[in-house]
Design a protein around this motif. Structure first.
Motif, PDB file in Angstrom:
ATOM      1  N   ALA A 132       9.926  36.645 -22.850  1.00 49.85           N
ATOM      2  CA  ALA A 132      11.205  37.284 -23.198  1.00 49.85           C
ATOM      3  C   ALA A 132      12.325  36.266 -23.365  1.00 49.85           C
ATOM      4  O   ALA A 132      13.376  36.576 -23.931  1.00 49.85           O
ATOM      5  CB  ALA A 132      11.601  38.280 -22.110  1.00 49.85           C
ATOM      6  N   THR A 167      14.648  33.625 -24.793  1.00 55.05           N
ATOM      7  CA  THR A 167      14.940  33.250 -26.177  1.00 55.05           C
ATOM      8  C   THR A 167      15.430  31.804 -26.245  1.00 55.05           C
ATOM      9  O   THR A 167      15.601  31.142 -25.217  1.00 55.05           O
ATOM     10  CB  THR A 167      16.033  34.159 -26.756  1.00 55.05           C
ATOM     11  OG1 THR A 167      17.185  34.033 -25.920  1.00 55.05           O
ATOM     12  CG2 THR A 167      15.575  35.603 -26.793  1.00 55.05           C
ATOM     13  N   PRO A 176      16.758  38.777 -23.445  1.00 54.10           N
ATOM     14  CA  PRO A 176      17.477  39.825 -24.184  1.00 54.10           C
ATOM     15  C   PRO A 176      17.702  41.037 -23.274  1.00 54.10           C
ATOM     16  O   PRO A 176      16.786  41.447 -22.562  1.00 54.10           O
ATOM     17  CB  PRO A 176      16.523  40.180 -25.320  1.00 54.10           C
ATOM     18  CG  PRO A 176      15.563  39.052 -25.397  1.00 54.10           C
ATOM     19  CD  PRO A 176      15.481  38.458 -24.035  1.00 54.10           C
ATOM     20  N   ASP A 223      16.451  47.329 -23.490  1.00 54.39           N
ATOM     21  CA  ASP A 223      15.421  47.760 -24.437  1.00 54.39           C
ATOM     22  C   ASP A 223      14.476  46.655 -24.885  1.00 54.39           C
ATOM     23  O   ASP A 223      13.866  46.764 -25.936  1.00 54.39           O
ATOM     24  CB  ASP A 223      16.055  48.422 -25.682  1.00 54.39           C
ATOM     25  CG  ASP A 223      17.038  49.501 -25.296  1.00 54.39           C
ATOM     26  OD1 ASP A 223      16.838  50.097 -24.225  1.00 54.39           O
ATOM     27  OD2 ASP A 223      17.998  49.722 -26.042  1.00 54.39           O
ATOM     28  N   CYS A 224      14.381  45.587 -24.124  1.00 46.73           N
ATOM     29  CA  CYS A 224      13.428  44.538 -24.474  1.00 46.73           C
ATOM     30  C   CYS A 224      12.065  44.950 -23.918  1.00 46.73           C
ATOM     31  O   CYS A 224      11.513  44.328 -23.026  1.00 46.73           O
ATOM     32  CB  CYS A 224      13.893  43.215 -23.876  1.00 46.73           C
ATOM     33  SG  CYS A 224      12.784  41.855 -24.174  1.00 46.73           S
ATOM     34  N   ASP A 238       9.104  44.992 -25.080  1.00 49.00           N
ATOM     35  CA  ASP A 238       7.882  44.222 -25.385  1.00 49.00           C
ATOM     36  C   ASP A 238       7.512  43.279 -24.244  1.00 49.00           C
ATOM     37  O   ASP A 238       6.341  42.980 -24.051  1.00 49.00           O
ATOM     38  CB  ASP A 238       8.065  43.391 -26.658  1.00 49.00           C
ATOM     39  CG  ASP A 238       8.017  44.261 -27.887  1.00 49.00           C
ATOM     40  OD1 ASP A 238       7.668  45.446 -27.753  1.00 49.00           O
ATOM     41  OD2 ASP A 238       8.348  43.765 -28.976  1.00 49.00           O
ATOM     42  N   HIS A 239       8.508  42.779 -23.547  1.00 49.32           N
ATOM     43  CA  HIS A 239       8.238  41.781 -22.511  1.00 49.32           C
ATOM     44  C   HIS A 239       8.563  42.300 -21.108  1.00 49.32           C
ATOM     45  O   HIS A 239       8.495  41.563 -20.142  1.00 49.32           O
ATOM     46  CB  HIS A 239       9.062  40.508 -22.772  1.00 49.32           C
ATOM     47  CG  HIS A 239       8.957  40.011 -24.167  1.00 49.32           C
ATOM     48  ND1 HIS A 239       7.883  39.300 -24.624  1.00 49.32           N
ATOM     49  CD2 HIS A 239       9.787  40.157 -25.228  1.00 49.32           C
ATOM     50  CE1 HIS A 239       8.054  39.001 -25.901  1.00 49.32           C
ATOM     51  NE2 HIS A 239       9.198  39.518 -26.288  1.00 49.32           N
ATOM     52  N   TRP A 240       8.952  43.538 -21.037  1.00 47.20           N
ATOM     53  CA  TRP A 240       9.389  44.157 -19.775  1.00 47.20           C
ATOM     54  C   TRP A 240       8.206  44.313 -18.827  1.00 47.20           C
ATOM     55  O   TRP A 240       7.151  44.797 -19.212  1.00 47.20           O
ATOM     56  CB  TRP A 240       9.993  45.515 -20.119  1.00 47.20           C
ATOM     57  CG  TRP A 240      10.361  46.406 -18.975  1.00 47.20           C
ATOM     58  CD1 TRP A 240      10.940  46.055 -17.801  1.00 47.20           C
ATOM     59  CD2 TRP A 240      10.204  47.834 -18.937  1.00 47.20           C
ATOM     60  NE1 TRP A 240      11.159  47.171 -17.024  1.00 47.20           N
ATOM     61  CE2 TRP A 240      10.722  48.279 -17.701  1.00 47.20           C
ATOM     62  CE3 TRP A 240       9.695  48.777 -19.818  1.00 47.20           C
ATOM     63  CZ2 TRP A 240      10.728  49.625 -17.331  1.00 47.20           C
ATOM     64  CZ3 TRP A 240       9.709  50.111 -19.451  1.00 47.20           C
ATOM     65  CH2 TRP A 240      10.219  50.533 -18.220  1.00 47.20           C
TER      66      TRP A 240
END
Lengths: 264, 116
Positions: free
Chosen positions: A171, A173, A179, A182-183, A185-187
């Motif tokens: 996650a 960057t 980020p 609503d991140c 994908d990596h939560w």
């Protein structure tokens, strides 16, 4: 067996086909029907003898293979064999450029991960004077910690709301931030198993970030007899944290974990 | 182990080794064993487990699984879990391998209307 009928995953085996398979290979058919009882017994013993978990995982990984979803307790055995024992984890706080090494054993669900990582970050490494916790506010309640560690009842009252959110290292960057909001994908979500935190350079890594939603947990252990512990062992040098943050942004992404499975 | 427990364990092992065991003796012996668990000492429980584990490799894996489950029930009362975990792990590995053949055979069967 459900209602006296044999099912393999959601497929019902008609009685005449079952009889034919039983004749053909009785050991295979009977072993299939016996899986739950064998697995319940092994789960009961391994959760009370956790020093044997790693060896059991090595012996059972291949035969358990794709069978985790064929019986109720093959599923739980599979989850038990993915429980970290004596693992070194790193928790990185990119905003404050701090990092912590933790010694982790016996965690089976996300509630335990959040509650015991929270507790360890608030307590800090043993013997460390003047510790400044990287998370605001008090640690989790004594009751929440007791449920998570296995020192208390299997289920606690009320809810536990962690004051931080964990993400996988992927996650982070290029500007070294996680980020926010609503991140997903990596939560590291509230249904994830510990193995859904990806490794980086041999250690599982969790990155502290902000999230749009507050997670709420009903305090609960998955395996009633399995003791869990998370201890902060050291705070990483700032230079090491900076190196890791840079390395996260350039390393190939680990991709998405298989839910409930993660990475071994 | 007292005499009753000895005879129940011996009875269970006998059933486990029979070529064609019937369900009735197994059910009766199971009920007797479960009724003794609360009053069993830790050492009695351990000895019962060690003996029952010998029956896991009998000709009927379903009965082996049943004995494993009984061992788990005894262990919940405080017997040594390490012995049982060590003895059970290879048996569970074997049961998984055998069960895997059954799953493969079922999944290789042509689908019928009831699968849809």
């Amino acid at each position: 067996m459900r209602d006296g009928r044999c099912y393999v995953r959601e497929r019902q085996v008609p009685p005449e086909q079952f009889d034919s398979l039983l004749q053909e290979d009785p050991r295979a058919a009977q072993s299939f029907l016996a899986l739950d009882k064998f697995c319940i017994a092994l789960i009961s013993s391994l959760t009370r003898a956790p020093s044997l978990l790693k060896n059991a995982a090595t012996s059972l990984r291949s035969p358990l293979g794709g069978l985790h979803d064929v019986a109720q307790y093959t599923y739980f055995l599979d989850r038990l064999l993915r429980v970290p024992m004596g693992e070194r984890w790193l928790i990185i706080d990119p905003i404050h450029e701090r990092g912590f090494a933790l010694q982790v054993s016996g965690l089976a669900n996300a509630f335990q991960v959040y509650a015991l990582v929270h507790d360890a970050l608030v307590r800090g490494p043993k013997g460390c004077d003047g510790w400044t916790a990287p998370v605001a506010g008090p640690g989790p309640s004594t009751e929440v910690v007791a449920v998570a560690r296995g020192d208390g009842p299997r289920n606690g009252r009320g809810v536990y709301v962690p004051p931080f959110t964990l993400f996988r290292w992927s996650a982070v960057t290029a500007d070294r931030r996680v980020p926010d909001n609503d991140c997903v994908d990596h939560w590291y979500s509230n249904s994830a198993v510990p193995a859904e935190l990806a490794h980086f350079e041999g250690n599982r890594v969790g990155v502290i970030g902000e999230f749009g939603w507050k997670m709420e947990y009903a305090p609960s252990r998955e395996f009633s007899s399995l003791q869990a512990s998370v201890e902060a062992t050291e705070e990483l040098d700032r230079a090491e944290v900076e190196r890791l943050l840079t390395a996260f942004t350039t390393a190939p992404s680990p991709g998405q974990p298989l839910p409930g499975v993660g990475w071994p | 182990m007292d005499g009753d427990l000895d005879s129940v364990v011996a009875g269970l092992l006998e059933v486990a080794r029979e070529e064609t065991p019937g369900p009735e003796p197994l059910n009766g012996l199971t009920d007797s064993l479960l009724a003794m668990i609360d009053s069993m000492s830790e050492s009695e429980g351990e000895r019962a487990i060690l003996e029952l584990i010998d029956g896991l490799d009998g000709p009927h894996p379903q009965i082996g699984g049943h004995l494993a489950w009984l061992c788990g029930c005894i262990m919940e009362n405080g017997a040594n879990a390490e012995h049982m975990a060590k003895a059970l792990t290879p048996r569970v590995a074997a049961a998984l391998e055998d069960a895997g053949r059954f799953v493969e055979r079922v999944e290789a069967l042509p689908e019928t209307a009831s699968d849809a």
